[in-house]
Motif scaffolding. Structure first.
Motif, PDB file in Angstrom:
ATOM      1  N   ASN A   1     -31.845 -10.426  -0.362  1.00 21.02           N
ATOM      2  CA  ASN A   1     -32.088 -10.861   1.011  1.00 21.02           C
ATOM      3  C   ASN A   1     -32.336  -9.691   1.932  1.00 21.02           C
ATOM      4  O   ASN A   1     -33.244  -9.705   2.762  1.00 21.02           O
ATOM      5  CB  ASN A   1     -30.901 -11.667   1.543  1.00 21.02           C
ATOM      6  N   GLU A   2     -31.496  -8.670   1.790  1.00 17.76           N
ATOM      7  CA  GLU A   2     -31.649  -7.524   2.676  1.00 17.76           C
ATOM      8  C   GLU A   2     -32.988  -6.836   2.464  1.00 17.76           C
ATOM      9  O   GLU A   2     -33.658  -6.446   3.417  1.00 17.76           O
ATOM     10  CB  GLU A   2     -30.503  -6.529   2.482  1.00 17.76           C
ATOM     11  N   ILE A   3     -33.396  -6.713   1.188  1.00 22.94           N
ATOM     12  CA  ILE A   3     -34.691  -6.079   0.898  1.00 22.94           C
ATOM     13  C   ILE A   3     -35.811  -6.898   1.527  1.00 22.94           C
ATOM     14  O   ILE A   3     -36.700  -6.375   2.200  1.00 22.94           O
ATOM     15  CB  ILE A   3     -34.925  -5.975  -0.617  1.00 22.94           C
ATOM     16  N   LEU A   4     -35.758  -8.218   1.316  1.00 25.85           N
ATOM     17  CA  LEU A   4     -36.823  -9.078   1.835  1.00 25.85           C
ATOM     18  C   LEU A   4     -36.864  -9.042   3.354  1.00 25.85           C
ATOM     19  O   LEU A   4     -37.928  -9.001   3.958  1.00 25.85           O
ATOM     20  CB  LEU A   4     -36.637 -10.519   1.338  1.00 25.85           C
ATOM     21  N   GLU A   5     -35.687  -9.021   3.975  1.00 19.84           N
ATOM     22  CA  GLU A   5     -35.650  -8.976   5.436  1.00 19.84           C
ATOM     23  C   GLU A   5     -36.296  -7.703   5.962  1.00 19.84           C
ATOM     24  O   GLU A   5     -37.089  -7.728   6.905  1.00 19.84           O
ATOM     25  CB  GLU A   5     -34.203  -9.052   5.938  1.00 19.84           C
ATOM     26  N   LYS A   6     -35.935  -6.579   5.355  1.00 23.97           N
ATOM     27  CA  LYS A   6     -36.490  -5.310   5.824  1.00 23.97           C
ATOM     28  C   LYS A   6     -38.003  -5.275   5.629  1.00 23.97           C
ATOM     29  O   LYS A   6     -38.752  -4.847   6.498  1.00 23.97           O
ATOM     30  CB  LYS A   6     -35.864  -4.135   5.062  1.00 23.97           C
ATOM     31  N   ALA A   7     -38.443  -5.765   4.432  1.00 26.00           N
ATOM     32  CA  ALA A   7     -39.874  -5.746   4.145  1.00 26.00           C
ATOM     33  C   ALA A   7     -40.616  -6.664   5.117  1.00 26.00           C
ATOM     34  O   ALA A   7     -41.651  -6.292   5.682  1.00 26.00           O
ATOM     35  CB  ALA A   7     -40.126  -6.161   2.707  1.00 26.00           C
ATOM     36  N   SER A   8     -40.062  -7.863   5.328  1.00 26.11           N
ATOM     37  CA  SER A   8     -40.713  -8.811   6.246  1.00 26.11           C
ATOM     38  C   SER A   8     -40.824  -8.230   7.636  1.00 26.11           C
ATOM     39  O   SER A   8     -41.858  -8.320   8.281  1.00 26.11           O
ATOM     40  CB  SER A   8     -39.919 -10.107   6.355  1.00 26.11           C
ATOM     41  N   ALA A   9     -39.735  -7.637   8.099  1.00 28.37           N
ATOM     42  CA  ALA A   9     -39.734  -7.078   9.446  1.00 28.37           C
ATOM     43  C   ALA A   9     -40.837  -6.051   9.593  1.00 28.37           C
ATOM     44  O   ALA A   9     -41.558  -6.016  10.590  1.00 28.37           O
ATOM     45  CB  ALA A   9     -38.383  -6.439   9.738  1.00 28.37           C
ATOM     46  N   LEU A  10     -40.990  -5.222   8.579  1.00 24.05           N
ATOM     47  CA  LEU A  10     -42.012  -4.199   8.635  1.00 24.05           C
ATOM     48  C   LEU A  10     -43.402  -4.817   8.625  1.00 24.05           C
ATOM     49  O   LEU A  10     -44.276  -4.432   9.403  1.00 24.05           O
ATOM     50  CB  LEU A  10     -41.860  -3.248   7.439  1.00 24.05           C
ATOM     51  N   ILE A  11     -43.605  -5.802   7.756  1.00 21.55           N
ATOM     52  CA  ILE A  11     -44.924  -6.432   7.662  1.00 21.55           C
ATOM     53  C   ILE A  11     -45.288  -7.063   9.000  1.00 21.55           C
ATOM     54  O   ILE A  11     -46.395  -6.907   9.506  1.00 21.55           O
ATOM     55  CB  ILE A  11     -44.933  -7.508   6.553  1.00 21.55           C
TER      56      ILE A  11
END
Lengths: 315, 400
Positions: free
Chosen positions: A246-256
């Motif tokens: 979840n944390e990885i996906l959140e960080k990646a999404s935020a950046l995208i």
């Protein structure tokens, strides 16, 4: 978990600790308190809530006429000169869960005050009984410090008595004599950054609620642009695959999301995919590696603890 | 410092560099003179390129900026590595204080890079006994500090499946102690006085300490890690003031039939107030601590970081900043990864087109990022994790 005056008093009775209680209007100072209980049997105490530069907190509980020199105390704790100052008011509520004017040694009963160091004036021992606030300043209770000790021991605290008026030299060959009273697991209560480091106390089930909001997209917080609100996470979750992902996906999404704003799309057109992908690799690499290392080390540690306690098969 | 340091090996009174004292009469340390005097080599670009080739990844910022600038036998290590002969890493910390600042983290950040890049195991020594002796701490206090420091070290991101952390009070004994005695037999009293500058007033604990820091260089000191691998080589990343210990070790190693350890050495990290200032644990404004908040960092840099800028904007635009003494630019040299951006800042600031405030702002961002990441990692380090890192256990995948 004891959180209120009533619960505290009930607990004292349970432990068969002798005390007397006196109700009075809310008082904010020792002088005001003296007006109501000064004539009664018992010595008044003054209680200071202090903070050092590394965001560690201390309660100093002393007889009201004991001279407490913060500069000396700071050196004796090994914090250098001027390392101690009065804690901010917000800390009273957040950590000690008491109102202004109500600092009391009993406040260490709170989970949030786990890492607050308690320094008790040696001179308290010489009194038959002393007055303290029982988590609220509309009452004072008087008891012998042996009662206070018994209470502290019942919550797993070791009462530490200190000669507060002493001023031993501190230097290269004379280490600070009170250094052991500095909280070791720094409970990093910094109100700007809001980072909370939990200790690994597995036995304690009544921890503050585990709030695992995954990292939010970068929004300026109210107080400072640099600080982002960080999760207060229970240590167990560092090895939890779901939370990890979840944390990885959140960080990646935020950046995208932040990289695919209108202007950027106009700027890069078809190349936006490559641009965002490179940006992601560049910005997230270190952070994700750190996350993954934490995950690995936490999982290994869990295995190690299990291995230590494993019971071999019965033959 | 309780040891009265005489000139010892440092016959020129101009610079004193040993594990307990770093001072120069000229204020700034002359690293070229130091390399000459110590007899180690400069780490040149060809070596850095070689490291890049062998590891298949960009060299660490500390290599590119010559923070790690000197070595002994690094070429031999790389030769062996190329042939498929691995090595292990050894570094350490003297746990004298609880508060760690960025300067303390530098050898660990670099060692982590080496561990990841070369995929090799690592032993980390916490010299609690040394600090107990030199700083006159109680045994319990030094052990406590060792464990506390271990947490910050772990937070630098070491891989638990390839890392063994140990404290001297816990680990000295057995095979480790046997090597200590072997080393001690090879170093005369006069020699150790010559290397470290001990005097007749120093207690015998100090005089017999050096072998403790020497023997982790030998794989046989760790029979649970390297059984049967007596010829495994060792690479030691450390600050250059530790060189005397390893000069002594390298001198002794052949006599014991052991490989000489290789070294890769760093410069000193300047205090906020400048090269001539001393970083000291009792002055919280001389350094950025890992427990500092973003606000603290901003404050310290704005208030205390020594600026090489001119005293007025007109003069600054005219003459530019003195990059030699400017601390923010120096700190960026350590911690700003982007070479192009650093070059740009140096050029613009040196020419007077960029102002000190801007440089300080960028530095605050960079350092806050590092400190925040460290804090988050530190929050995950439990006492059990420290126990696991410090457990005497085999590391089966240490070379993968």
């Amino acid at each position: 978990m004891l959180s209120s005056k009533e619960q505290l008093l009930a607990r004292l009775k349970e432990l068969q600790i002798d005390f007397s209680q006196y109700d009075h209007p809310v008082v904010l100072t020792v002088e005001a308190q003296a007006k109501y209980v000064g004539h009664l049997k018992g010595a008044l105490s003054k209680n200071l809530f202090l903070k050092d530069k590394k965001h560690r907190y201390y309660i100093v509980s002393a007889l009201s006429d004991t001279k407490v020199d913060l500069k000396v105390l700071s050196q004796r704790l090994g914090l250098g000169k001027g390392g101690l100052r009065m804690a901010p008011e917000e800390a009273l509520g957040e950590i000690l869960k008491v109102p202004v004017g109500c600092v009391t040694p009993f406040a260490v009963v709170h989970e949030s005050a786990r890492c607050v160091s308690l320094l008790l004036d040696q001179r308290l021992k010489s009194q038959e009984c002393c007055f303290f606030h029982p988590l609220s300043n509309d009452m004072s209770i008087s008891l012998n410090v042996s009662g206070l000790d018994k209470f502290l021991e019942s919550i797993g605290r070791d009462p530490a008595y200190v000669d507060l008026e002493a001023n031993p030299p501190v230097g290269k060959d004379q280490p600070p004599d009170l250094a052991a009273l500095v909280p070791s697991d720094a409970l990093l209560q910094d109100f700007e950054a809001k980072v909370v480091a939990d200790k690994s106390d597995v036995a304690v089930n009544n921890k503050p609620t585990v709030v695992t909001e995954a990292a939010k997209p970068v929004k300026p917080s109210k107080l400072s642009v640099k600080e982002k609100p960080v999760n207060a996470v229970n240590f167990l979750s560092f090895a939890d695959p779901e939370k990890f992902v979840n944390e990885i996906l959140e960080k990646a999404s935020a950046l995208i999301i932040s990289e695919t704003k209108d202007e950027k799309i106009k700027q890069h057109g078809e190349q936006i995919g490559t641009v965002v992908s490179n940006s992601m690799k560049h910005h997230l690499r270190l952070e994700l590696q750190s996350l993954a290392t934490t995950f690995k080390n936490s999982a290994y540690t869990d295995g190690f603890v299990a291995g230590k306690n494993y019971q071999p098969k019965r033959l | 410092m309780a040891a009265t340091v005489k000139e010892g090996d440092n016959t020129e009174a101009e610079q004193i560099v040993n594990p307990w004292e770093v001072a120069s009469s000229r204020g700034k340390i002359d690293y070229d003179k130091l390399i000459d005097k110590f007899g180690c080599q400069r780490l040149d670009k060809s070596l850095i390129d070689r490291v890049e080739r062998l590891t298949g990844r960009p060299p660490h910022v500390f290599l590119r900026r010559s923070v790690f600038f000197a070595h002994r036998d690094l070429n031999d290590i790389l030769d062996a590595y190329e042939k498929g002969d691995k090595f292990y890493l050894y570094t350490g910390r003297g746990p004298s204080s609880e508060a760690l600042h960025l300067g303390h983290l530098i050898p660990f950040m670099f060692t982590k890079y080496l561990q990841d890049a070369f995929k090799v195991p690592l032993v980390i020594q916490l010299t609690d006994d040394e600090k107990c002796m030199w700083k006159n701490l109680t045994v319990e206090e030094s052990q406590r500090l060792a464990r506390e420091n271990a947490k910050d070290i772990i937070a630098c991101g070491f891989d638990i499946s390839k890392t063994f952390i140990f404290s001297d009070f816990d680990y000295v004994g057995g095979a480790f102690y046997k090597n200590m005695v072997k080393v001690s037999k090879c170093v005369t009293y006069n020699k150790v006085v010559g290397i470290f500058g001990f005097t007749g007033e120093d207690h015998i604990g100090k005089i017999s300490f050096p072998p403790v820091q020497a023997v982790p260089s030998f794989p046989s000191s760790f029979p649970h890690l390297f059984p049967g691998k007596d010829s495994l080589r060792c690479l030691i990343p450390c600050a250059i003031d530790q060189d005397p210990y390893f000069r002594m070790t390298r001198d002794v190693a052949p006599r014991l039939g052991y490989q000489k350890p290789a070294l890769i050495e760093s410069t000193f990290f300047p205090a906020l107030q400048g090269e001539t200032g001393k970083m000291s644990a009792s002055d919280p404004n001389s350094a950025i601590y890992v427990t500092d908040s973003g606000k603290d960092i901003k404050n310290k840099i704005n208030k205390y970081a020594f600026s090489g800028g001119q005293d007025s904007i007109e003069n600054h635009r005219k003459y530019g900043a003195n990059l030699e003494v400017d601390i923010p630019v120096k700190y960026l040299g350590f911690f700003l990864d982007d070479d192009a951006e650093l070059e740009h800042i140096r050029t613009e600031y040196g020419a007077g087109r960029m102002l000190t405030g801007e440089v300080k702002k960028r530095l605050t961002e960079v350092l806050t990022d590092i400190v925040e990441r460290h804090r988050r990692a530190r929050a995950a380090v439990t006492d059990e994790m420290v126990d696991a890192f410090m457990a005497v256990r085999p590391l089966p995948n240490m070379f993968s």
